[in-house]
Design an enzyme around this catalytic site. Structure first.
Site, short mmCIF file in Angstrom:
data_model
loop_
_atom_site.label_atom_id
_atom_site.label_comp_id
_atom_site.label_asym_id
_atom_site.label_seq_id
_atom_site.Cartn_x
_atom_site.Cartn_y
_atom_site.Cartn_z
N CYS A 1 0.85 -1.19 0.00
CA CYS A 1 0.00 0.00 0.00
C CYS A 1 0.89 1.24 0.00
CB CYS A 1 -0.88 -0.01 1.25
SG CYS A 1 -1.77 1.52 1.48
N CYS B 1 -3.92 7.16 -1.51
CA CYS B 1 -5.26 7.21 -2.14
C CYS B 1 -6.29 7.82 -1.19
CB CYS B 1 -5.71 5.82 -2.55
SG CYS B 1 -4.55 5.02 -3.65
N THR C 1 -3.85 4.81 7.62
CA THR C 1 -2.83 4.52 6.62
C THR C 1 -1.92 5.73 6.37
OG1 THR C 1 -4.20 2.88 5.52
CG2 THR C 1 -2.51 3.93 4.17
N GLU D 1 0.16 1.67 9.15
CA GLU D 1 -1.06 2.09 9.83
C GLU D 1 -0.70 2.45 11.27
OE1 GLU D 1 -1.23 -1.01 8.18
OE2 GLU D 1 -2.01 0.04 6.42
N HIS E 1 -13.23 5.59 -2.97
CA HIS E 1 -12.19 4.76 -2.36
C HIS E 1 -12.37 3.28 -2.69
CE1 HIS E 1 -8.72 4.77 0.09
NE2 HIS E 1 -9.23 4.07 1.08
N TYR F 1 -9.39 0.64 -4.80
CA TYR F 1 -8.81 -0.67 -4.46
C TYR F 1 -8.35 -1.45 -5.69
CZ TYR F 1 -8.86 -0.35 0.49
OH TYR F 1 -8.55 0.02 1.78
N CYS G 1 -5.82 -0.66 -6.89
CA CYS G 1 -4.39 -0.75 -6.56
C CYS G 1 -3.99 -2.19 -6.29
CB CYS G 1 -4.06 0.11 -5.35
SG CYS G 1 -4.87 -0.45 -3.82
N GLU H 1 -6.32 -5.43 4.57
CA GLU H 1 -6.78 -4.12 4.11
C GLU H 1 -7.81 -4.29 2.99
OE1 GLU H 1 -3.79 -1.53 2.51
OE2 GLU H 1 -5.12 0.17 2.50
C1 LIG Z 1 -4.99 -2.03 6.71
C2 LIG Z 1 -6.08 -1.06 6.92
C3 LIG Z 1 -5.92 0.27 6.51
C4 LIG Z 1 -6.91 1.21 6.75
N1 LIG Z 1 -6.72 2.53 6.42
C5 LIG Z 1 -7.61 3.47 6.79
C6 LIG Z 1 -7.36 4.86 6.58
O1 LIG Z 1 -6.34 5.25 6.03
N2 LIG Z 1 -8.27 5.77 6.99
C7 LIG Z 1 -9.41 5.38 7.59
O2 LIG Z 1 -10.19 6.26 7.95
N3 LIG Z 1 -9.69 4.07 7.82
C8 LIG Z 1 -8.81 3.11 7.44
N4 LIG Z 1 -9.09 1.78 7.65
C9 LIG Z 1 -10.28 1.45 8.40
C10 LIG Z 1 -11.37 0.69 7.67
O3 LIG Z 1 -12.19 1.57 6.95
C11 LIG Z 1 -12.14 -0.09 8.77
O4 LIG Z 1 -11.29 -1.16 9.16
C12 LIG Z 1 -13.48 -0.60 8.33
O5 LIG Z 1 -14.37 0.45 8.12
C13 LIG Z 1 -14.05 -1.56 9.38
O6 LIG Z 1 -14.07 -0.94 10.64
P1 LIG Z 1 -13.42 -1.70 11.90
O7 LIG Z 1 -12.06 -2.12 11.52
O8 LIG Z 1 -13.59 -0.82 13.05
O9 LIG Z 1 -14.25 -3.02 12.06
P2 LIG Z 1 -15.67 -3.18 12.74
O10 LIG Z 1 -16.50 -1.98 12.43
O11 LIG Z 1 -15.52 -3.58 14.14
O12 LIG Z 1 -16.24 -4.39 11.89
C14 LIG Z 1 -16.02 -5.77 12.23
C15 LIG Z 1 -17.24 -6.58 11.78
O13 LIG Z 1 -18.38 -6.14 12.50
C16 LIG Z 1 -19.41 -5.76 11.59
N5 LIG Z 1 -20.12 -4.59 12.16
C17 LIG Z 1 -19.58 -3.40 12.55
N6 LIG Z 1 -20.53 -2.58 13.04
C18 LIG Z 1 -21.69 -3.25 12.95
C19 LIG Z 1 -23.04 -2.93 13.29
N7 LIG Z 1 -23.37 -1.76 13.83
N8 LIG Z 1 -23.97 -3.87 13.05
C20 LIG Z 1 -23.65 -5.07 12.50
N9 LIG Z 1 -22.40 -5.43 12.17
C21 LIG Z 1 -21.44 -4.53 12.39
C22 LIG Z 1 -18.71 -5.43 10.29
O14 LIG Z 1 -19.56 -5.58 9.15
C23 LIG Z 1 -17.56 -6.42 10.30
O15 LIG Z 1 -17.97 -7.65 9.80
C24 LIG Z 1 -8.12 0.80 7.37
C25 LIG Z 1 -8.29 -0.53 7.74
C26 LIG Z 1 -7.29 -1.45 7.54
C27 LIG Z 1 -7.51 -2.89 7.99
#
Ligand SMILES: Cc1cc2nc3c(=O)[nH]c(=O)nc-3n(C[C@H](O)[C@H](O)[C@H](O)COP(=O)(O)OP(=O)(O)OC[C@H]3O[C@@H](n4cnc5c(N)ncnc54)[C@H](O)[C@@H]3O)c2cc1C
Length: 501
Positions: free
Chosen positions: A98, A102, A189, A255, A290, A294, A296, A444
């Site tokens: 990564c 982006c 990121t 990250e 965004h 992906y 990418c 990711e």
């Molecule tokens: C490597 C990596 C890079 C990233 N880079 C960025 C970045 O640069 N900037 C940025 O802003 N974000 C970034 N993200 C964040 C990414 O957008 C989030 O990981 C993603 O939105 C999921 O949120 P979470 O990780 O908190 O997981 P969670 O929200 O905890 O999700 C885990 C599971 O629970 C489910 N879930 C969550 N909430 C609910 C609900 N209310 N009801 C039912 N099911 C639910 C989801 O569908 C999923 O299956 C990155 C993530 C990764 C892994």
């Protein structure tokens, strides 16, 4: 003077007052830290590609009149969006990881149209301020990190319902010069490798969440910001001597968690403040860009297909029919991701602000494929690689006078192939499917830009079942007394996809 290339970018990060913790210790200079440096090298490539391939990685900006790095350009046509995808694939091929830029690009593009619409409703000045900010970053050629995802606490509760108000970033006080925010953003990121952080809300908000509806830009080393570096599988291999065990010694992603403690945002850098109904518009437009960014991952997929083909060759099985077929399958999956992403960009429409927004359905299909296909591509690469990929001794054993000759003899592949080269390719496959860069290639791909369910919700919203039922019923000669005409919403949707007939 604007930053002219990757080397100048790396120098621009030195000497900042940035507070980064790694393994429980404050890092003096992140640029020189062996575990952090590969992620900085990856961002540096986004500068160098603007010089080596300006036709895809730069564009003339109508805002400044300058030829700017495409990561800082507001898309003025569908072609601009298509070129973003071409550049993203190229950078994936060059780095195998990564390259972290982006999020910022997609943030400024989604904010460009959202701020325009907020101003239209409230007579605010957000769009004008944003344009001034974009002009500045274009002129200086800076890196913008996009901080959307909050730590979120109890996922079933809204920001204002959380036991601790800081589980989502929010405004804690205001004065005539600006406002102050506290809270934390997770998984950010390239944040430490950025010059500016764009803080944005992460979800649909309600009136009671008003203090959470905040968008603003802060310097990455602003007072009150603390970064805690995220671990990646096998990351400490970067701190060992040699380059063999890392698999990809030069490049990695990054990250970190960002903690905001009373961080000041001046009025001129605030681009949303309390307009709760626009939070979902921003999130949807950002994720629309965004999810197609992906693409990418197809660049990384190209590297993995190449690595699988190389190891098959080194192992003497390149001509086996099942190996060839597996390489075809990997390629098919990889190109399927690219097809949806680039089609989404081609199907862009002009927003009321004048910039271009890609197609949402196809962007979601692209990202949904990304949550699955890299895992299958990785599985096939591991199948072709063989078990040695995870049982190989270390570089130190290869360099040891006692064990080195034994490994050289017994880990030989096909005649004429160097044992070290065989090991290098196996370590690269390990790096991308289990090691440091599996963060970028696999997890990711799963969660970045929203977990799989987020795409299914968007696909469900737009799948036009009533229209499709009518198509079926028409052909089956079913008459239920309902009009077979399309609704206004359906007509607009299909006009957008297929063009007006
Ligand atoms: C490597 C990596 C890079 C990233 N880079 C960025 C970045 O640069 N900037 C940025 O802003 N974000 C970034 N993200 C964040 C990414 O957008 C989030 O990981 C993603 O939105 C999921 O949120 P979470 O990780 O908190 O997981 P969670 O929200 O905890 O999700 C885990 C599971 O629970 C489910 N879930 C969550 N909430 C609910 C609900 N209310 N009801 C039912 N099911 C639910 C989801 O569908 C999923 O299956 C990155 C993530 C990764 C892994």
């Amino acid at each position: 003077m604007p930053i002219a290339n990757g080397a100048e970018y790396i120098e621009s990060l030195r000497g900042r007052n940035i507070k980064v913790y790694l393994f429980g210790e404050l890092i003096g200079e992140p640029v020189d830290h062996p575990m952090i440096r590969p992620s900085i090298n990856a961002v540096a490539e986004t500068y160098d590609i603007a010089n080596s391939e300006p036709e895809i990685a730069t564009s003339r900006s109508s805002l400044t009149g300058l030829k700017v790095n495409r990561f800082l350009h507001v898309a003025e046509s569908a072609e601009d969006l298509v070129n973003q995808n071409r550049m993203q694939r190229k950078l994936g091929q060059k780095t195998g990881t990564c390259f972290q830029r982006c999020v910022g690009m997609d943030a400024i593009n989604s904010l460009y149209s959202t701020t325009f619409e907020i101003d239209g409703k409230y007579r605010t000045k957000y769009h004008e301020r944003l344009v001034d900010f974009i002009k500045e970053i274009q002129t200086e050629n800076l890196v913008i990190g996009g901080a959307m995802t909050d730590v979120k606490g109890d996922r079933s509760l809204s920001p204002s319902q959380q036991a601790d108000p800081d589980l989502f970033v929010h405004v804690i006080k205001r004065d005539e010069k600006g406002l102050y925010i506290s809270g934390a953003k997770a998984h950010q990121t390239g944040c430490i490798n950025s010059h500016w952080i764009m803080v944005m809300p992460t979800m649909r908000l309600r009136q009671e969440d008003k203090e959470y509806a905040i968008v603003g830009a802060v310097p990455a080393d602003a007072k009150g910001i603390t970064y805690i570096y995220g671990r990646q599988s096998c990351d400490t291999r970067s701190m060992e001597a040699g380059d063999l065990d890392s698999g990809n010694a030069k490049f990695s992603g990054q990250e970190a968690m960002i903690i905001f403690d009373n961080v000041f945002i001046p009025n001129e850098l605030i681009f949303m403040d309390g307009e709760v109904e626009f939070a979902s518009m921003l999130v949807e437009r950002f994720t629309c860009y965004h999810r197609r960014s992906y693409v990418c991952k197809t660049g990384l997929g190209d590297v993995l297909v190449g690595a699988a083909a190389a190891i098959a060759d080194y192992n003497g099985v390149a001509n086996a029919s099942h190996i060839k077929d597996k390489l075809v399958e990997m390629t098919h999956l990889n190109e399927t991701i690219f097809a949806a992403g680039i089609a989404s960009s081609y199907q862009a429409h002009k927003t009321s602000a004048g910039n271009y927004q890609n197609d949402d359905m196809l962007a979601n299909v692209c990202k949904h494929n990304v949550t699955r296909f890299p895992y299958e591509i990785g599985r096939l690469a591991q199948d072709i690689a063989g078990g040695l990929m995870v049982t190989m001794p270390s570089e130190r054993d290869f360099r040891s006078p006692e064990t080195g000759p034994l490994l050289e003899k017994y880990l030989k592949g096909r005649k004429g192939v160097s044992t070290e080269n065989r090991v290098r390719i196996l370590r690269l496959i390990e790096n991308m499917t289990l090691g440091r860069n599996a963060v970028g290639y696999l997890t990711e791909s799963m969660h970045g830009a929203g977990s799989p369910q987020a795409q299914r919700i968007q696909i469900a919203r737009q799948m036009q079942l009533e229209y499709k039922k009518k198509l079926a019923k028409n052909l089956a000669s079913i008459e239920e007394g309902e009009a077979s005409e399309l609704s206004q919403e359906q007509s607009e949707y299909f006009d957008k996809i297929f063009g007006k007939t």
